[in-house]
Motif scaffolding. Sequence first.
Motif, PDB file in Angstrom:
ATOM      1  N   ASN A 164      -1.305   4.357  -5.703  1.00  0.00           N
ATOM      2  CA  ASN A 164      -2.471   5.097  -5.232  1.00  0.00           C
ATOM      3  C   ASN A 164      -2.307   6.578  -5.553  1.00  0.00           C
ATOM      4  OD1 ASN A 164      -4.520   6.313  -3.713  1.00  0.00           O
ATOM      5  ND2 ASN A 164      -4.449   4.703  -2.173  1.00  0.00           N
ATOM      6  N   ILE A 170      -4.389  -5.748   1.040  1.00  0.00           N
ATOM      7  CA  ILE A 170      -3.574  -4.555   0.830  1.00  0.00           C
ATOM      8  C   ILE A 170      -2.962  -4.215   2.181  1.00  0.00           C
ATOM      9  CG2 ILE A 170      -3.583  -2.164   0.030  1.00  0.00           C
ATOM     10  CD1 ILE A 170      -6.256  -2.866  -1.413  1.00  0.00           C
ATOM     11  N   ARG A 179      -2.406  -1.318  17.106  1.00  0.00           N
ATOM     12  CA  ARG A 179      -2.826  -1.581  15.716  1.00  0.00           C
ATOM     13  C   ARG A 179      -2.305  -2.926  15.199  1.00  0.00           C
ATOM     14  NH1 ARG A 179      -3.117   3.453  11.735  1.00  0.00           N
ATOM     15  NH2 ARG A 179      -4.171   1.775  10.616  1.00  0.00           N
ATOM     16  N   ASN A 199       1.932   5.819  -2.359  1.00  0.00           N
ATOM     17  CA  ASN A 199       0.681   6.528  -2.136  1.00  0.00           C
ATOM     18  C   ASN A 199       0.939   8.029  -2.216  1.00  0.00           C
ATOM     19  OD1 ASN A 199      -1.605   7.685  -0.885  1.00  0.00           O
ATOM     20  ND2 ASN A 199      -1.913   5.844   0.334  1.00  0.00           N
ATOM     21  N   ASP A 203      -4.738   2.372  -8.495  1.00  0.00           N
ATOM     22  CA  ASP A 203      -5.673   2.806  -7.457  1.00  0.00           C
ATOM     23  C   ASP A 203      -5.971   4.293  -7.618  1.00  0.00           C
ATOM     24  OD1 ASP A 203      -7.113   3.022  -5.083  1.00  0.00           O
ATOM     25  OD2 ASP A 203      -5.575   2.135  -3.815  1.00  0.00           O
ATOM     26  N   ASP A 261     -13.846  -7.172  -2.815  1.00  0.00           N
ATOM     27  CA  ASP A 261     -13.380  -6.425  -1.631  1.00  0.00           C
ATOM     28  C   ASP A 261     -14.587  -6.038  -0.780  1.00  0.00           C
ATOM     29  OD1 ASP A 261     -12.563  -4.549   0.241  1.00  0.00           O
ATOM     30  OD2 ASP A 261     -11.133  -3.571  -1.107  1.00  0.00           O
ATOM     31  N   ASN A 309      -7.897  -1.012  -9.282  1.00  0.00           N
ATOM     32  CA  ASN A 309      -8.353  -0.860  -7.893  1.00  0.00           C
ATOM     33  C   ASN A 309      -9.065   0.472  -7.747  1.00  0.00           C
ATOM     34  OD1 ASN A 309      -8.755  -1.023  -5.185  1.00  0.00           O
ATOM     35  ND2 ASN A 309      -6.613  -0.733  -4.591  1.00  0.00           N
ATOM     36  N   SER A 310     -10.351   0.506  -7.844  1.00  0.00           N
ATOM     37  CA  SER A 310     -11.303  -0.592  -7.828  1.00  0.00           C
ATOM     38  C   SER A 310     -12.518  -0.195  -8.669  1.00  0.00           C
ATOM     39  CB  SER A 310     -11.737  -0.865  -6.375  1.00  0.00           C
ATOM     40  OG  SER A 310     -12.185   0.354  -5.800  1.00  0.00           O
ATOM     41  N   GLU A 357       0.804  -1.228   0.000  1.00  0.00           N
ATOM     42  CA  GLU A 357       0.000   0.000   0.000  1.00  0.00           C
ATOM     43  C   GLU A 357       0.836   1.278   0.000  1.00  0.00           C
ATOM     44  OE1 GLU A 357      -2.134  -0.340   3.766  1.00  0.00           O
ATOM     45  OE2 GLU A 357      -0.469   0.522   4.860  1.00  0.00           O
ATOM     46  N   SER A 384      -5.545  -2.672   6.993  1.00  0.00           N
ATOM     47  CA  SER A 384      -5.239  -1.782   8.121  1.00  0.00           C
ATOM     48  C   SER A 384      -6.382  -0.823   8.450  1.00  0.00           C
ATOM     49  CB  SER A 384      -3.947  -1.007   7.859  1.00  0.00           C
ATOM     50  OG  SER A 384      -4.101  -0.209   6.702  1.00  0.00           O
ATOM     51  N   ASN A 385      -7.399  -0.757   7.567  1.00  0.00           N
ATOM     52  CA  ASN A 385      -8.592   0.043   7.915  1.00  0.00           C
ATOM     53  C   ASN A 385      -9.165  -0.400   9.257  1.00  0.00           C
ATOM     54  OD1 ASN A 385      -8.322   1.069   5.343  1.00  0.00           O
ATOM     55  ND2 ASN A 385     -10.238   0.249   4.540  1.00  0.00           N
ATOM     56  N   ILE A 432     -10.548  -5.195  -8.804  1.00  0.00           N
ATOM     57  CA  ILE A 432     -11.072  -5.332  -7.449  1.00  0.00           C
ATOM     58  C   ILE A 432     -12.512  -4.831  -7.470  1.00  0.00           C
ATOM     59  CG2 ILE A 432     -10.868  -4.588  -5.047  1.00  0.00           C
ATOM     60  CD1 ILE A 432      -7.825  -4.421  -5.468  1.00  0.00           C
ATOM     61  N   GLY A 445      -8.555  -3.937   2.213  1.00  0.00           N
ATOM     62  CA  GLY A 445      -7.601  -3.001   2.824  1.00  0.00           C
ATOM     63  C   GLY A 445      -7.530  -3.277   4.314  1.00  0.00           C
TER      64      GLY A 445
HETATM   65  N1  THG Z   1      -9.728  -1.371  -0.567  1.00  0.00           N
HETATM   66  C1  THG Z   1      -9.174  -1.156  -1.770  1.00  0.00           C
HETATM   67  N2  THG Z   1      -8.262  -0.218  -1.996  1.00  0.00           N
HETATM   68  C2  THG Z   1      -7.869   0.590  -0.985  1.00  0.00           C
HETATM   69  C3  THG Z   1      -8.398   0.420   0.296  1.00  0.00           C
HETATM   70  C4  THG Z   1      -9.366  -0.587   0.500  1.00  0.00           C
HETATM   71  N3  THG Z   1      -6.942   1.564  -1.232  1.00  0.00           N
HETATM   72  C5  THG Z   1      -6.684   2.563  -0.242  1.00  0.00           C
HETATM   73  C6  THG Z   1      -6.719   1.941   1.153  1.00  0.00           C
HETATM   74  N4  THG Z   1      -7.955   1.227   1.316  1.00  0.00           N
HETATM   75  C7  THG Z   1      -5.553   0.987   1.326  1.00  0.00           C
HETATM   76  N5  THG Z   1      -4.329   1.688   1.139  1.00  0.00           N
HETATM   77  C8  THG Z   1      -3.690   2.366   2.165  1.00  0.00           C
HETATM   78  C9  THG Z   1      -2.631   3.177   1.811  1.00  0.00           C
HETATM   79  C10 THG Z   1      -1.902   3.838   2.766  1.00  0.00           C
HETATM   80  C11 THG Z   1      -2.218   3.699   4.083  1.00  0.00           C
HETATM   81  C12 THG Z   1      -3.285   2.900   4.446  1.00  0.00           C
HETATM   82  C13 THG Z   1      -4.022   2.225   3.482  1.00  0.00           C
HETATM   83  C14 THG Z   1      -1.416   4.410   5.082  1.00  0.00           C
HETATM   84  N6  THG Z   1      -1.812   4.382   6.321  1.00  0.00           N
HETATM   85  C15 THG Z   1      -1.106   5.009   7.411  1.00  0.00           C
HETATM   86  C16 THG Z   1      -1.585   4.328   8.671  1.00  0.00           C
HETATM   87  O1  THG Z   1      -2.419   3.435   8.547  1.00  0.00           O
HETATM   88  O2  THG Z   1      -1.071   4.622   9.708  1.00  0.00           O
HETATM   89  C17 THG Z   1      -1.371   6.482   7.461  1.00  0.00           C
HETATM   90  C18 THG Z   1      -2.833   6.806   7.525  1.00  0.00           C
HETATM   91  C19 THG Z   1      -3.090   8.286   7.514  1.00  0.00           C
HETATM   92  O3  THG Z   1      -2.150   9.082   7.364  1.00  0.00           O
HETATM   93  O4  THG Z   1      -4.257   8.640   7.713  1.00  0.00           O
HETATM   94  O5  THG Z   1      -0.404   5.011   4.781  1.00  0.00           O
HETATM   95  O6  THG Z   1      -9.900  -0.798   1.611  1.00  0.00           O
HETATM   96  N7  THG Z   1      -9.552  -1.971  -2.770  1.00  0.00           N
END
Ligand code: THG
Length: 297
Positions: free
Chosen positions: A45, A233, A213, A9, A76, A161, A97-98, A6, A202-203, A121, A200
């Motif tokens: 991205n 991702i 986390r 970006n 993306d 996704d 994507n996507s 990921e 880490s969401n 995706i 994704g």
């Molecule tokens: N599904 C699909 N595509 C996606 C997502 C998804 N693309 C975007 C995102 N979600 C996944 N990509 C990223 C890219 C960078 C970061 C997180 C997800 C990232 N995160 C840091 C963190 O998590 O700490 C900083 C976050 C911030 O600054 O707010 O850099 O769900 N198909």
Amino acid sequence: MLRIGENLNVMVKTIGAAMKAKDPGPIRKLAEEEAEKGIDWIDINLGPARKGGPELMEWVVKTVQEVAPDIPLALDTSNVEAVEAGLKVHKGKAIINSIMARPERMEAMIPLVKKYDAAFIALLWGPPGMPRDENERSENAVTLITAALEAGIPPEDIYIDPIVTPVNTQQDQVKSLVEFMKMLPDIVETMAPGVRSTCGLSNVSNGSPNQLRPILNQTYLTIIEKYGMYSAIVDAFDDEIATFCRGEKSEIKKIINDVCDGNDPDPSSLSKEGLDYMKTTKVLLGHSLYSDSWLEI
Ligand code: THG
């Protein structure tokens, strides 16, 4: 579980600046480093990329493929022209994507998947927006798979996704995604055997305390992998998540899987670490309520 990196970006300062200045150095370096980490796809991205999107995507795809020619890219951006510009110059099988389950997005982008022999995706975002539960996720999945099959896209090129949401504010959605993953095999078997999945990851931990986390990400990865998630991702430089993705960490995974199956281990038999993964699994499955101090309870 396969990994989509990921990190490339536009929101990352050094990368955003390099894109603006068309300075290939930082982009080459990041692509090389992701390749060294064994990433399976590099996500590019660009965000909305309203101005100059097509030229930028073309330039980034060429720049990355010069140093990492064997790694396919995930394109993306919501800018359709930028996606097509990237597909035109991409070597190998790119992933778009996507594409959302909205008529105007599907009409604009599914033909590109076919034309460039790409994959895509299928983001389960519907006309009214975010699906509310696993049933709306299923409806959107059926819509996207139907449209792709009608366009002659092979099932293996479709990556569902289900949209990962933060557990601290949308705990019910985190659980609903797991329920959807349990339903997905039936949808795939009846409609299009071979359809894959991604998310994704880490969401899920967005907004949770930073030091907590990793355990959220690792535990959720293990849960959704159990129910068939094919790829995710992720941060290409998170070596611990890579270990989980490579199928190691079997002792921790067994605890998580047992909780998923309703065979909770006896807490007194677990180490502090094991107990933390058990508690985290219960939070992510919605068996106990999320709070930032869930590990201390
Ligand atoms: N599904 C699909 N595509 C996606 C997502 C998804 N693309 C975007 C995102 N979600 C996944 N990509 C990223 C890219 C960078 C970061 C997180 C997800 C990232 N995160 C840091 C963190 O998590 O700490 C900083 C976050 C911030 O600054 O707010 O850099 O769900 N198909």
